[in-house]
Design a protein around this motif. Structure first.
Motif, PDB file in Angstrom:
ATOM      1  N   ALA A 194      -1.628  -3.830   4.881  1.00 43.68           N
ATOM      2  CA  ALA A 194      -2.464  -3.932   3.679  1.00 43.68           C
ATOM      3  C   ALA A 194      -3.943  -3.998   4.052  1.00 43.68           C
ATOM      4  CB  ALA A 194      -2.061  -5.157   2.874  1.00 43.68           C
ATOM      5  N   ALA A 195      -4.264  -4.718   5.117  1.00 38.67           N
ATOM      6  CA  ALA A 195      -5.657  -4.809   5.556  1.00 38.67           C
ATOM      7  C   ALA A 195      -6.158  -3.457   6.053  1.00 38.67           C
ATOM      8  CB  ALA A 195      -5.791  -5.859   6.659  1.00 38.67           C
ATOM      9  N   ASP A 218      -5.033  -0.574   5.149  1.00 40.13           N
ATOM     10  CA  ASP A 218      -5.128   0.289   3.978  1.00 40.13           C
ATOM     11  C   ASP A 218      -6.436   0.061   3.231  1.00 40.13           C
ATOM     12  OD1 ASP A 218      -3.776   2.182   2.096  1.00 40.13           O
ATOM     13  OD2 ASP A 218      -3.976   0.489   0.724  1.00 40.13           O
ATOM     14  N   ARG A 219      -6.809  -1.208   3.051  1.00 39.57           N
ATOM     15  CA  ARG A 219      -8.062  -1.501   2.343  1.00 39.57           C
ATOM     16  C   ARG A 219      -9.260  -0.962   3.130  1.00 39.57           C
ATOM     17  NH1 ARG A 219      -5.035  -6.082   0.651  1.00 39.57           N
ATOM     18  NH2 ARG A 219      -5.450  -7.256   2.558  1.00 39.57           N
ATOM     19  N   ASP A 225      -9.833 -10.938   6.777  1.00 39.87           N
ATOM     20  CA  ASP A 225      -8.656 -10.742   5.937  1.00 39.87           C
ATOM     21  C   ASP A 225      -7.534 -11.610   6.487  1.00 39.87           C
ATOM     22  OD1 ASP A 225      -6.932  -9.701   3.979  1.00 39.87           O
ATOM     23  OD2 ASP A 225      -7.745  -7.671   4.235  1.00 39.87           O
ATOM     24  N   ARG A 272      -9.484   2.823   2.873  1.00 46.92           N
ATOM     25  CA  ARG A 272      -9.872   3.310   1.550  1.00 46.92           C
ATOM     26  C   ARG A 272     -11.299   2.935   1.157  1.00 46.92           C
ATOM     27  NH1 ARG A 272      -5.460   5.278  -1.189  1.00 46.92           N
ATOM     28  NH2 ARG A 272      -3.413   4.695  -0.358  1.00 46.92           N
ATOM     29  N   THR A 273     -11.823   1.861   1.722  1.00 49.45           N
ATOM     30  CA  THR A 273     -13.127   1.375   1.254  1.00 49.45           C
ATOM     31  C   THR A 273     -14.277   1.619   2.231  1.00 49.45           C
ATOM     32  OG1 THR A 273     -12.753  -0.841   2.157  1.00 49.45           O
ATOM     33  CG2 THR A 273     -12.035  -0.440  -0.101  1.00 49.45           C
ATOM     34  N   PRO A 321       0.825  -1.212   0.000  1.00 43.61           N
ATOM     35  CA  PRO A 321       0.000   0.000   0.000  1.00 43.61           C
ATOM     36  C   PRO A 321       0.855   1.255   0.000  1.00 43.61           C
ATOM     37  CG  PRO A 321      -0.023  -1.072   2.158  1.00 43.61           C
ATOM     38  CD  PRO A 321       0.601  -2.023   1.199  1.00 43.61           C
TER      39      PRO A 321
END
Length: 361
Positions: free
Chosen positions: A345-346, A348-349, A327, A352-353, A32
């Motif tokens: 990464a988790a 970050d997702r 995740d 963002r979502t 990310p």
């Protein structure tokens, strides 16, 4: 001269130490990309360190708000002898946020180094002594931690959740194995962490402790508040029992993310299911609303928790107003610890979502 004034004068007289700004960790291809989201991370111990190690891959605008109830080991000894806040969890948070360069990596290792031998220094961490020395010099725990952060070139800020040392008192069923149904009061973080019984609830002593104002401000000004992972009753729940912090968690415009542990903790949460972890949060903070709950998918599909009741877990999350996010965040070697890159990464997702309230800066 007051301790606060001395702290400011000390800072002004002292030249800046180390590089002015260390680079964030270099992401691997596909990792990310850092973005400027303000995060307040609440917890303590290794769980908070894991979360901070992940978050610093995403942003430098991190404030760690750390529990101050440890009464074991080096921290307990310093607390008893000098009447100071326990420095150990604060030290671990500082180490997790050290810059990713030679300066930062070296200081991270130095402050975690423990003295060996048989003398009075045996078992003390270098960082604990450094933090306590600055507390005594400056008379201001927040200013002292900020100065240690400058020395270490920390990415972000580390704050205690309260300026007074706290004790945890737990109501435990079966603390005495000879009386498995009897309720007992068990006092002290170190004792609660290893109880052979089942913890029912905790409270803080003194009750209704004051929050550090800067910690309250960090929660109110954040884009995201991350609670957990960590020792559930002794690192995660205590934040919910500090009145001003609890009010800030309800009033903040930030999104709130709860990160579940990868396994039950022997003693403290032995035999707990993931759903029981959520019930504990709801029992201690019934008005707390959460936006997302992050759970390792392998932990609930035959891992350390066994095969979890996903429908029941989703319902428990929904009662808190949260979406359950499955995740992969555990280390590949099978040990119950979070992999910093997978956790980053988790996060970050999710950032963002799941939308945001208030501007990202």
């Amino acid at each position: 001269m007051t301790g606060y004034s001395a702290a400011r004068q000390f800072q002004h007289k002292t030249a800046e130490v180390g590089p002015r700004a260390a680079a964030a960790p270099r992401p691997r291809p596909g990792a990310p990309r850092p973005h400027r989201v303000r995060v307040a991370a609440l917890g303590g111990g290794q769980g908070l360190s894991a979360s901070l190690s992940a978050l610093r891959r995403l942003t430098t605008e991190i404030t760690a708000v750390v529990t101050v109830a440890d009464d074991g080991g080096s921290s307990g000894r310093l607390r008893t002898e000098l009447g100071v806040l326990p420095p150990g969890d604060l030290r671990k948070a500082l180490a997790a946020l050290c810059g990713d360069d030679d300066w930062g990596r070296t200081w991270s290792e130095v402050i975690q180094q423990r003295f060996s031998g048989n003398g009075e220094l045996h078992g003390h961490a270098v960082g604990n002594l450094l933090i306590v020395a600055l507390w005594e010099k400056l008379g201001d725990p927040v200013a002292a931690l900020d100065w240690v952060a400058r020395l270490l070139n920390v990415q972000g800020r580390v704050l205690p959740m309260s300026a007074v040392p706290l004790d945890i008192e737990a109501e435990v069923r079966g603390h005495d194995p000879a009386h498995p149904c009897e309720l007992s009061a068990v006092r002290g973080q170190a004792s609660v962490a290893v109880t052979p019984g089942t913890v029912q609830s905790i409270r803080l002593l003194p009750e209704q402790p004051p929050a550090v104002p800067e910690a309250v401000a960090a929660v109110l000004e954040a884009d995201w508040v991350v609670l957990g992972p960590g020792s559930w009753f002794t690192s995660v729940v205590p934040h919910l029992l500090v009145p001003d912090l609890a009010k800030a968690l309800s009033a903040t415009r930030a999104r709130r993310l709860l990160t579940l542990n990868l396994a039950p903790q022997p003693g403290e949460t032995e035999g707990f299911t993931p759903q029981r972890h959520l019930d504990v949060i709801a029992d201690h903070a019934p008005d707390l609303a959460v936006d997302a709950i992050l759970v390792d998918e392998r932990a609930v599909t035959g891992g350390a928790f066994g095969v979890a009741d996903l429908a029941g877990l989703e319902k428990a999350a929904a009662r808190m107003g949260a979406e359950l996010v499955l995740d992969r965040v555990a280390a590949a070697d099978g040990t119950p610890r979070h992999d910093p890159e997978l956790l980053a990464a988790a996060y970050d997702r999710i950032f963002r979502t799941h939308g945001r309230i208030g501007p990202w800066r």
